[in-house]
Design a protein around this motif. Structure first.
Motif, PDB file in Angstrom:
ATOM      1  N   ASP A 160       0.856  -1.218  -0.112  1.00  0.00           N
ATOM      2  CA  ASP A 160       0.040   0.096   0.143  1.00  0.00           C
ATOM      3  C   ASP A 160       0.801   1.337  -0.033  1.00  0.00           C
ATOM      4  OD1 ASP A 160      -2.424  -1.405   0.164  1.00  0.00           O
ATOM      5  OD2 ASP A 160      -2.132  -1.417   2.387  1.00  0.00           O
ATOM      6  N   LEU A 161       1.964   1.055   0.931  1.00  0.00           N
ATOM      7  CA  LEU A 161       2.718   2.362   1.088  1.00  0.00           C
ATOM      8  C   LEU A 161       3.403   2.362  -0.271  1.00  0.00           C
ATOM      9  CD1 LEU A 161       3.635   4.167   3.467  1.00  0.00           C
ATOM     10  CD2 LEU A 161       5.854   2.672   3.693  1.00  0.00           C
ATOM     11  N   GLY A 164       1.165   3.879  -2.993  1.00  0.00           N
ATOM     12  CA  GLY A 164       0.732   5.030  -2.546  1.00  0.00           C
ATOM     13  C   GLY A 164       1.989   6.133  -3.218  1.00  0.00           C
ATOM     14  N   TYR A 165       3.257   5.788  -2.798  1.00  0.00           N
ATOM     15  CA  TYR A 165       4.142   6.746  -3.241  1.00  0.00           C
ATOM     16  C   TYR A 165       4.364   6.796  -4.764  1.00  0.00           C
ATOM     17  CZ  TYR A 165       8.660   8.827  -3.092  1.00  0.00           C
ATOM     18  OH  TYR A 165       9.609   9.724  -3.089  1.00  0.00           O
ATOM     19  N   ARG A 167       2.180   6.324  -6.929  1.00  0.00           N
ATOM     20  CA  ARG A 167       0.943   7.009  -7.462  1.00  0.00           C
ATOM     21  C   ARG A 167       1.215   8.778  -7.292  1.00  0.00           C
ATOM     22  NH1 ARG A 167      -2.932   4.512  -4.596  1.00  0.00           N
ATOM     23  NH2 ARG A 167      -2.861   6.026  -2.747  1.00  0.00           N
ATOM     24  N   ILE A 168       1.802   9.142  -6.255  1.00  0.00           N
ATOM     25  CA  ILE A 168       2.105  10.794  -6.072  1.00  0.00           C
ATOM     26  C   ILE A 168       3.183  10.983  -7.063  1.00  0.00           C
ATOM     27  CG2 ILE A 168       2.840  12.311  -4.671  1.00  0.00           C
ATOM     28  CD1 ILE A 168       2.192  10.278  -2.021  1.00  0.00           C
ATOM     29  N   ARG A 171       2.239  10.935 -10.695  1.00  0.00           N
ATOM     30  CA  ARG A 171       0.817  11.814 -11.130  1.00  0.00           C
ATOM     31  C   ARG A 171       1.061  12.710 -12.227  1.00  0.00           C
ATOM     32  NH1 ARG A 171      -0.600  13.988  -6.026  1.00  0.00           N
ATOM     33  NH2 ARG A 171      -1.439  11.979  -5.647  1.00  0.00           N
TER      34      ARG A 171
ATOM     35  N   ARG C 100      -6.545   6.732   1.783  1.00  0.00           N
ATOM     36  CA  ARG C 100      -5.381   7.145   0.829  1.00  0.00           C
ATOM     37  C   ARG C 100      -4.614   8.195   1.237  1.00  0.00           C
ATOM     38  NH1 ARG C 100      -6.629   7.152  -5.519  1.00  0.00           N
ATOM     39  NH2 ARG C 100      -5.183   8.512  -6.282  1.00  0.00           N
ATOM     40  N   ILE C 103      -2.272   7.113   3.838  1.00  0.00           N
ATOM     41  CA  ILE C 103      -0.951   6.379   3.153  1.00  0.00           C
ATOM     42  C   ILE C 103       0.037   7.238   2.587  1.00  0.00           C
ATOM     43  CG2 ILE C 103      -0.220   4.534   1.233  1.00  0.00           C
ATOM     44  CD1 ILE C 103      -2.767   3.033   2.390  1.00  0.00           C
ATOM     45  N   GLU C 104      -0.673   7.785   1.663  1.00  0.00           N
ATOM     46  CA  GLU C 104       0.244   8.762   0.827  1.00  0.00           C
ATOM     47  C   GLU C 104       1.185   9.678   1.761  1.00  0.00           C
ATOM     48  OE1 GLU C 104      -2.476   8.941  -3.373  1.00  0.00           O
ATOM     49  OE2 GLU C 104      -1.922  11.014  -2.164  1.00  0.00           O
ATOM     50  N   ALA C 107       4.089   7.501   3.098  1.00  0.00           N
ATOM     51  CA  ALA C 107       4.935   7.302   2.192  1.00  0.00           C
ATOM     52  C   ALA C 107       5.754   8.498   1.920  1.00  0.00           C
ATOM     53  CB  ALA C 107       4.136   6.921   0.855  1.00  0.00           C
ATOM     54  N   ILE C 108       5.169   9.735   1.877  1.00  0.00           N
ATOM     55  CA  ILE C 108       6.082  10.807   1.854  1.00  0.00           C
ATOM     56  C   ILE C 108       7.160  11.006   2.764  1.00  0.00           C
ATOM     57  CG2 ILE C 108       6.093  13.444   1.444  1.00  0.00           C
ATOM     58  CD1 ILE C 108       3.446  13.013  -0.178  1.00  0.00           C
ATOM     59  N   ALA C 110       8.218   8.649   4.708  1.00  0.00           N
ATOM     60  CA  ALA C 110       9.064   7.806   4.694  1.00  0.00           C
ATOM     61  C   ALA C 110      10.207   7.917   3.817  1.00  0.00           C
ATOM     62  CB  ALA C 110       8.448   6.361   4.514  1.00  0.00           C
ATOM     63  N   TYR C 111       9.746   8.474   2.856  1.00  0.00           N
ATOM     64  CA  TYR C 111      10.808   8.447   1.465  1.00  0.00           C
ATOM     65  C   TYR C 111      11.644   9.945   1.653  1.00  0.00           C
ATOM     66  CZ  TYR C 111       9.435   4.725  -1.369  1.00  0.00           C
ATOM     67  OH  TYR C 111       9.290   3.164  -1.737  1.00  0.00           O
ATOM     68  N   HIS C 112      10.950  10.854   2.365  1.00  0.00           N
ATOM     69  CA  HIS C 112      11.619  12.099   2.471  1.00  0.00           C
ATOM     70  C   HIS C 112      12.095  12.630   3.621  1.00  0.00           C
ATOM     71  CE1 HIS C 112      10.818  13.001  -1.820  1.00  0.00           C
ATOM     72  NE2 HIS C 112       9.735  12.054  -1.714  1.00  0.00           N
ATOM     73  N   ARG C 124       2.683  16.033  -2.632  1.00  0.00           N
ATOM     74  CA  ARG C 124       1.227  15.480  -2.508  1.00  0.00           C
ATOM     75  C   ARG C 124       0.272  16.276  -3.730  1.00  0.00           C
ATOM     76  NH1 ARG C 124      -2.906  14.165   1.247  1.00  0.00           N
ATOM     77  NH2 ARG C 124      -3.850  12.890  -0.505  1.00  0.00           N
ATOM     78  N   TRP C 141       3.429   5.810  14.133  1.00  0.00           N
ATOM     79  CA  TRP C 141       3.854   5.454  12.840  1.00  0.00           C
ATOM     80  C   TRP C 141       5.010   6.593  12.329  1.00  0.00           C
ATOM     81  CZ3 TRP C 141       0.212   2.155   9.200  1.00  0.00           C
ATOM     82  CH2 TRP C 141       0.390   1.017   9.537  1.00  0.00           C
ATOM     83  N   PHE C 163       6.890   2.006  12.760  1.00  0.00           N
ATOM     84  CA  PHE C 163       6.656   1.834  11.549  1.00  0.00           C
ATOM     85  C   PHE C 163       7.366   0.925  11.005  1.00  0.00           C
ATOM     86  CE2 PHE C 163       8.419   3.280   7.397  1.00  0.00           C
ATOM     87  CZ  PHE C 163       7.238   3.481   6.597  1.00  0.00           C
ATOM     88  N   LEU C 175      13.583   1.311   1.803  1.00  0.00           N
ATOM     89  CA  LEU C 175      12.107   1.205   1.028  1.00  0.00           C
ATOM     90  C   LEU C 175      12.697   1.293  -0.644  1.00  0.00           C
ATOM     91  CD1 LEU C 175      10.197   4.107   2.837  1.00  0.00           C
ATOM     92  CD2 LEU C 175       9.411   1.628   2.340  1.00  0.00           C
TER      93      LEU C 175
END
Lengths: 260, 215, 215
Positions: A160-161, A164-165, A167-168, A171, C100, C103-104, C107-108, C110-112, C124, C141, C163, C175
């Motif tokens: 999901d994670l 989700g990422y 998807r962003i 985009r 959603r 989650i987004e 995710a952001i 987590a990645y950034h 986003r 988380w 998390f 990730l």
């Protein structure tokens, strides 16, 4: 004399009873119910009941109903026919050639059915005579409802994670295609440009040097322009305007104007 | 081999003392108008509790009191002692008067369960109206049981916990006179001796088939 | 002056023994849907009963039990012992998928990480609701990281050990990058020249390919 008198009295009594039954015919729940009621006049245990006598009583009842021009439901008449058959079987000596159960067997089964129905009636009465909830004994009046506490936990998977990422981050790619044209060079564009430039390519030249200004930097643009230039070169070679060569695998691709 | 695990668990979550468990069962049963199953009791009580044992104690405690602990099927409920019903005019609920047909049908289902509609009709000698069955279903006194493994796989009817609760029965085995009826053979389904009872549709078919093969 | 009459009546209808009266009060309180006053008890019980005294006995009997006899206003009722209230709750745990938006946002982060709210919104393309951030904080988380050394010194968010545990990651660096996501078929969109962020690992490979052509 006295006996006759008694018999007369009985027959009058029986007649009255039969008439009373006929008046009640609507209240009977079918022939079996009527038979059970009739059997009570024998004043014996149902296990010792005379089915022959009962059959006669029933047939007399049906006869009486006919005389009174009373409409009897079909199943009463079917039962009458069957009892008449049973009666004849019970009265006649058994015929060894005849198939099927004997009169006694049939009579025994009818007796069983009557006894069973009677037993169920008595059981029903016993059941209804029991102490009943809400009448004789009672449940809790002031109940406390069990409170349902709902605890919600949220969860997500790595998938999901990542989705989700993704998807962003993708985009922008979903914009209309035409919007991305600035990063795309078509073969036509490249061909157009190369036709004009090829006249100056007398010697072997790296195809990469034909990349137009501004298309050599950003990878996506460079990729597109390189591919377009290569395709255009092939086209020009096919037309006989240029020659192509590559020294080795992954070595630079070179072109030059075909000497005419 | 699971004993170790069980023991470990038991020592990890020590169950409350039996006296406390009894109190808990008491509180839960008092709070509910509906019978509560042992399983549900266990589910609501802390880990490691033994509601079945607590119920034994509790039942004894309430013997001869104004309310009693009753077993209904596999569930338990507290009900007022039936000799005190006269005090409860205010709480008495007027139940819908059941027809004779409905009462008999109910009794037949209770004593013969699981029983098919055809069997009920055979016993009563008349067809069972849809309304009668619907009424009993609606009162939650009967429900559908398993299908019979006979041709056509007809549905059967059985009585419910609500029925047991209403008539103060621990189980359908405690129906009045059940033993005597069984001993007298009156609960057996005895087929008609192979011939023609006019209202016995099944037998007619059997005979028809029999004749076909005989010819 | 009425005493004579009362006495006469009492001798005529002898009141039940106190034990019986206690049973009666117990049954009435149990079955009644509302608290019952002493007056009403007296009205429902046989003549000559003393519900007030019966209540004293009954109350004593229920001391320390799972339910207690409580006075509510001027009426009486049976209630669950206050320490057993927890039995009247049934906790059901429902697991739902994270929204959603959550989650987004997650995710952001987590990645950034460390990342400010403004940065999340920029990536986003929509504003991040307070509820979403609160939810993630509550789930443990994400947590607050260091403040950014930029004007306004905004707080940043980072992911927590919780998390990493939940998603089975050693660190947030584990990730997978966009390229891997694409390889795994997680991106439906065609591999297009994308508006890439400089820190995107995918670009390293793109550049490598690009260099091939340059040579």
């Amino acid at each position: 004399m006295a006996d006759d008198f008694v018999e007369d009295q009985l027959s009058v009594g029986e007649r009255l009873a039969a008439e009373a039954l006929i008046v009640d015919v609507g209240t009977f729940e079918g022939p079996l119910d009527l038979l059970l009621t009739l059997s009570r006049t024998q004043k014996v245990d149902l296990r010792q009941i005379s089915i022959l006598a009962l059959a006669q009583q029933y047939l007399a009842f049906v006869e009486r109903a006919k005389q009174l021009r009373l409409e009897l439901a079909a199943d009463y008449l079917v039962m009458a026919a069957w009892l008449a058959f049973l009666k004849s079987r019970l009265l006649l000596p058994p015929d060894p050639t005849e198939e099927g159960p004997s009169g006694e067997e049939l009579a025994a089964h009818l007796a069983f059915q009557l006894e069973r129905l009677q037993a169920m009636r008595e059981s029903a009465a016993k059941l209804m005579a029991r102490d009943q909830l809400g009448r004789d004994f009672f449940a809790r009046g002031l109940t406390e409802d069990v409170e349902r506490v709902k605890r919600v936990t949220y969860t997500a998977t790595l998938l999901d994670l990542m989705q989700g990422y993704a998807r962003i981050r993708t985009r922008d790619e979903f914009r209309p295609y035409v919007m991305d044209r600035d990063a795309i060079m078509t073969m036509e564009q490249a061909l157009d440009r190369m036709r004009r430039l090829i006249g100056f390519a007398g010697d072997w030249t790296d195809i990469a040097t034909y990349l137009p200004e501004g298309w050599g930097g950003e990878p996506s643009r460079r990729r597109s322009a390189t591919a377009a230039n290569f395709a255009a070169s092939l086209e020009l070679a096919k037309e006989g305007h240029i020659e192509i060569r590559q020294g080795d695998m992954f070595a630079p691709i070179q072109i030059r104007r075909k000497k005419t | 081999m699971n004993d170790d695990l069980t023991n470990a668990r038991e020592s990890l979550f020590e169950a409350p003392p039996m006296g406390e468990q009894e109190r808990m069962v008491e509180a839960i049963l008092f709070a509910s108008a509906e019978p509560v199953s042992v399983k549900e009791l266990a589910g609501r009580m802390p880990h490691g509790c033994d509601p079945a044992e607590a119920l034994v104690h509790l039942r004894k405690r309430y013997e001869g009191r104004g309310v009693t602990i009753m077993k209904i099927g596999d569930a338990w409920a507290i009900r007022t002692a039936s000799d005190l019903g006269f005090l409860m005019q205010k709480e008495t609920v007027e139940t819908r008067k059941l027809s004779r047909a409905a009462i008999e049908t109910l009794a037949i289902i209770a004593y013969h369960q699981p029983v098919t509609r055809a069997e009920i009709e055979e016993i009563r000698g008349v067809s069972v109206s849809r309304g009668t069955v619907d009424q009993l279903l609606e009162m939650d006194w009967i429900k559908f049981g398993r299908r019979k493994m006979t041709p056509g796989r007809p549905v059967t009817f059985v009585v419910t916990q609500g029925f047991l609760d209403h008539f103060g029965l621990e189980s359908a085995r405690d129906l009045p006179g059940l033993k005597e009826l069984r001993a007298a053979g009156l609960l057996e389904s005895r087929p008609m001796p192979s011939a023609v009872l006019p209202d016995d549709r099944e037998d007619e078919e059997d005979d028809f088939q029999g004749e076909m093969f005989e010819e």
